[in-house]
Motif scaffolding. Sequence first.
Motif, PDB file in Angstrom:
ATOM      1  N   GLY A   1      16.578  -4.548  13.365  1.00 22.26           N
ATOM      2  CA  GLY A   1      16.456  -5.936  13.772  1.00 22.26           C
ATOM      3  C   GLY A   1      17.222  -6.258  15.040  1.00 22.26           C
ATOM      4  N   GLU A   2      17.010  -7.462  15.544  1.00 22.30           N
ATOM      5  CA  GLU A   2      17.613  -7.903  16.802  1.00 22.30           C
ATOM      6  C   GLU A   2      19.130  -7.798  16.780  1.00 22.30           C
ATOM      7  OE1 GLU A   2      17.864 -11.979  19.561  1.00 22.30           O
ATOM      8  OE2 GLU A   2      16.605 -11.912  17.748  1.00 22.30           O
ATOM      9  N   HIS A   3      19.725  -8.110  15.629  1.00 18.39           N
ATOM     10  CA  HIS A   3      21.179  -8.083  15.517  1.00 18.39           C
ATOM     11  C   HIS A   3      21.678  -6.861  14.745  1.00 18.39           C
ATOM     12  CE1 HIS A   3      21.187 -12.111  17.155  1.00 18.39           C
ATOM     13  NE2 HIS A   3      20.323 -12.499  16.216  1.00 18.39           N
ATOM     14  N   ALA A   4      20.796  -5.908  14.489  1.00 21.43           N
ATOM     15  CA  ALA A   4      21.141  -4.670  13.768  1.00 21.43           C
ATOM     16  C   ALA A   4      21.875  -4.959  12.463  1.00 21.43           C
ATOM     17  CB  ALA A   4      21.990  -3.765  14.674  1.00 21.43           C
ATOM     18  N   ASP A   5      21.371  -5.953  11.720  1.00 22.06           N
ATOM     19  CA  ASP A   5      22.104  -6.421  10.546  1.00 22.06           C
ATOM     20  C   ASP A   5      21.335  -6.280   9.234  1.00 22.06           C
ATOM     21  OD1 ASP A   5      20.210  -8.330  11.152  1.00 22.06           O
ATOM     22  OD2 ASP A   5      21.594 -10.021  11.129  1.00 22.06           O
ATOM     23  N   TYR A   6      20.299  -5.449   9.201  1.00 17.90           N
ATOM     24  CA  TYR A   6      19.616  -5.208   7.932  1.00 17.90           C
ATOM     25  C   TYR A   6      19.026  -3.802   7.916  1.00 17.90           C
ATOM     26  CZ  TYR A   6      15.380  -6.717  10.554  1.00 17.90           C
ATOM     27  OH  TYR A   6      14.361  -6.866  11.469  1.00 17.90           O
ATOM     28  N   ILE A   7      18.562  -3.406   6.712  1.00 19.30           N
ATOM     29  CA  ILE A   7      17.941  -2.092   6.479  1.00 19.30           C
ATOM     30  C   ILE A   7      16.469  -2.325   6.152  1.00 19.30           C
ATOM     31  CG2 ILE A   7      17.930  -0.108   4.896  1.00 19.30           C
ATOM     32  CD1 ILE A   7      20.267  -0.082   6.894  1.00 19.30           C
ATOM     33  N   LEU A   8      15.644  -1.319   6.378  1.00 14.09           N
ATOM     34  CA  LEU A   8      14.208  -1.428   6.135  1.00 14.09           C
ATOM     35  C   LEU A   8      13.832  -0.764   4.806  1.00 14.09           C
ATOM     36  CD1 LEU A   8      13.014  -0.520   9.739  1.00 14.09           C
ATOM     37  CD2 LEU A   8      13.123  -2.806   8.718  1.00 14.09           C
ATOM     38  N   LEU A   9      13.098  -1.482   3.977  1.00 13.49           N
ATOM     39  CA  LEU A   9      12.585  -0.954   2.713  1.00 13.49           C
ATOM     40  C   LEU A   9      11.096  -0.677   2.887  1.00 13.49           C
ATOM     41  CD1 LEU A   9      12.864  -0.229  -0.280  1.00 13.49           C
ATOM     42  CD2 LEU A   9      12.570  -2.655  -0.823  1.00 13.49           C
ATOM     43  N   LYS A  10      10.746   0.580   2.974  1.00 14.29           N
ATOM     44  CA  LYS A  10       9.365   1.000   3.273  1.00 14.29           C
ATOM     45  C   LYS A  10       8.609   1.314   1.994  1.00 14.29           C
ATOM     46  CE  LYS A  10       7.011   4.988   5.431  1.00 14.29           C
ATOM     47  NZ  LYS A  10       5.855   4.294   6.017  1.00 14.29           N
ATOM     48  N   LEU A  11       7.446   0.680   1.810  1.00 16.81           N
ATOM     49  CA  LEU A  11       6.593   0.997   0.661  1.00 16.81           C
ATOM     50  C   LEU A  11       5.114   1.024   1.014  1.00 16.81           C
ATOM     51  CD1 LEU A  11       6.338  -2.131  -1.653  1.00 16.81           C
ATOM     52  CD2 LEU A  11       7.901  -2.126   0.246  1.00 16.81           C
ATOM     53  N   ASP A  12       4.793   0.917   2.304  1.00 19.31           N
ATOM     54  CA  ASP A  12       3.379   0.922   2.690  1.00 19.31           C
ATOM     55  C   ASP A  12       2.696   2.238   2.346  1.00 19.31           C
ATOM     56  OD1 ASP A  12       5.219   1.652   4.990  1.00 19.31           O
ATOM     57  OD2 ASP A  12       3.325   2.413   5.781  1.00 19.31           O
ATOM     58  N   HIS A  13       3.506   3.343   2.277  1.00 19.00           N
ATOM     59  CA  HIS A  13       2.924   4.652   1.963  1.00 19.00           C
ATOM     60  C   HIS A  13       2.437   4.745   0.516  1.00 19.00           C
ATOM     61  CE1 HIS A  13       7.186   4.724   0.898  1.00 19.00           C
ATOM     62  NE2 HIS A  13       6.915   5.674   0.022  1.00 19.00           N
ATOM     63  N   LEU A  14       2.842   3.773  -0.340  1.00 21.43           N
ATOM     64  CA  LEU A  14       2.390   3.781  -1.741  1.00 21.43           C
ATOM     65  C   LEU A  14       0.923   3.385  -1.844  1.00 21.43           C
ATOM     66  CD1 LEU A  14       5.451   2.022  -3.458  1.00 21.43           C
ATOM     67  CD2 LEU A  14       5.047   4.473  -3.123  1.00 21.43           C
ATOM     68  N   GLY A  15       0.451   2.625  -0.865  1.00 23.98           N
ATOM     69  CA  GLY A  15      -0.943   2.199  -0.861  1.00 23.98           C
ATOM     70  C   GLY A  15      -1.143   0.858  -1.544  1.00 23.98           C
ATOM     71  N   PRO A  16      -2.168   0.100  -1.122  1.00 27.65           N
ATOM     72  CA  PRO A  16      -2.421  -1.232  -1.688  1.00 27.65           C
ATOM     73  C   PRO A  16      -2.638  -1.235  -3.196  1.00 27.65           C
ATOM     74  CG  PRO A  16      -3.737  -0.858   0.291  1.00 27.65           C
ATOM     75  CD  PRO A  16      -3.121   0.458  -0.059  1.00 27.65           C
ATOM     76  N   GLU A  17      -3.277  -0.193  -3.732  1.00 24.15           N
ATOM     77  CA  GLU A  17      -3.592  -0.181  -5.167  1.00 24.15           C
ATOM     78  C   GLU A  17      -2.325  -0.189  -6.013  1.00 24.15           C
ATOM     79  OE1 GLU A  17      -6.032   2.484  -8.489  1.00 24.15           O
ATOM     80  OE2 GLU A  17      -6.227   2.944  -6.352  1.00 24.15           O
ATOM     81  N   VAL A  18      -1.360   0.694  -5.680  1.00 17.57           N
ATOM     82  CA  VAL A  18      -0.105   0.749  -6.437  1.00 17.57           C
ATOM     83  C   VAL A  18       0.689  -0.538  -6.250  1.00 17.57           C
ATOM     84  CG1 VAL A  18       2.144   1.905  -6.594  1.00 17.57           C
ATOM     85  CG2 VAL A  18       0.058   3.257  -6.403  1.00 17.57           C
TER      86      VAL A  18
END
Length: 590
Positions: A306-323
């Motif tokens: 982020g702009e202020h480097a103040d958060y972490i990213l939680l990635k789940l797009d690889h699970l797919g829309p169905e899951v």
Amino acid sequence: MLKALPVRKFDAVIVGAGGSGLRAALELSHAGLKVAALSKVFPTRSHTVAAQGGVGAALGNMGEDNWHWHMYDTVKGSDWLGDQDAIEFMCKMAPEVVIELEHFGMPFDRNDNGTIYQRPFGGHSQNFGEKPVQRSCCAADRTGHAMLHALYQRNVLAKTQFFVEWMALDIIKDAEGRVLGVTAMEMETGEIVIFQGKATLFATGGAGRIYAYSTNAFINTGDGLGMAARAGFPIEDSEFWQFHPTGVAGAGVLITEGVRGEGGILLNKDGERFMERYAPTMKDLASRDVVSRAMATEIKEGRGAGEHADYILLKLDHLGPEVINKRLPGIREIAKKFANVDPVKEPIPVVPTCHYHMGGIPTNYRGEVVVPKGADKASVVAGFYAAGECGCASIHGANRLGTNSLTDLLVMGKSSGMSIIEFLKSDGLTHPELPKDAGEYSVARVARLDAQKDGASVDATRAEIQRTMQGHCGVFRFPDLMEQGVAKIRALEGNIGRLQITDKSKVFNTARIEALELENLYEVARATMVSAEARKETRGSHDRADFHARDDVNWLKHSLWYKEGDRLDYKAVNLKPLSVDSFAPKARVY
């Protein structure tokens, strides 16, 4: 001479109608007892509704599992501060209460063979730590919501009597210390009434609103702990607060650990799956305190997104829309509303956020409130019980594993109900006589609030408490900041004694309710700050910059904070299970 308050008599008075209160009420109503359940909100709006990920129980529906492994994971997760008799009791009982809940109509997700679907969760492992195990029984990502509705409907059937939009004010005790009930205010009228019970159960939930950033609802103001502290009871292990790794950045709304259980991963700004460096075996499914500290470290060292480097990213797009749509529909909705991202396409910005209080009113695994009596001995308080997050049988010790909160409230709700039934058969057949001054203290508190002029602002005082706790007693704790925090919290005592409200009306006066809630919040904040500054070690969620290691020689013990004089006492951790060999303390790695 004050006018005598109205008195309503019941076999059992339950304060709080979330998961543990409803489960206890059901046990008591099924036994034919006259039960009153008081709640500030409609029962299905209690904070249990926000629990998303599931209930931990070793059913073994998704592979091999047993309660011994669940017990070991819980002891290890607690950083060996959990009492092993209570932990064994919960883990053994867990399958039973989950199956009961299923029979009550809980709409669990299902496997193809009809059994309850279970997902992996942080800190839960197979065969004493070999690999993650699927132990979380869930209803998509709305488990708490489904649970509350199932339990409430069964209580309606069982004829539990609900008092909705009532706020409990204070405990009533007799000269011998037996608890006889509570005073409570009806929000609709402002009337104060005595609810007299042969037994009184506190199920008032958490107090996460002592922090500026919290996943907790605004109703989580530590009412049970505040009432207990004012009545002279100690608060146990108040220094231990869990910061959930994944609250929505800027909003604090919970993103369930179930996202990582389904395969979601945490990334820093460089796209690195950094948990592999901090917990090489369990990775993103290490215990919550480990993950939260890892995230805070990444942000502190400049690898936040982020702009202020103040958060972490939680990635789940690889699970797919169905899951995502099947297992995590609520999370997708939350991400869209509060983070303005669609997790099907992009990661969710998350930060560690205050989530759960491991401490509370001291109890045993029967739900009976216990107080010290001599060296390493405890005395049961007649007629007084606590369950759920406001109680502390010390199942969670210094850190709670995900899913164990719902397991705890089901097991301890049922256990306290069973204990009350047993108590009433042996010692509680009649209502003891109320003291002549019963209720006068509560009337005086409310009268002072209404009469106060040129007093302290409720909003400003609350904000100062929250800023102090956030800045001085967070994920990482520094000695100088904690000392300053203790001084700041103590300095606010004068404000609490002169809170002022401008609305003096009786009908649905939310300003008065907020002021009364703030008095409870203050007790919890003070207990937390004083207890944390005094504990000279790092253990579980309590991470001190000046004491990096766990100290089992000097600090394998529970803290007990007393309101009078800010006094601290300590008691030994129970390392003796009920029927199996003890799990001796050792290094906690994931």
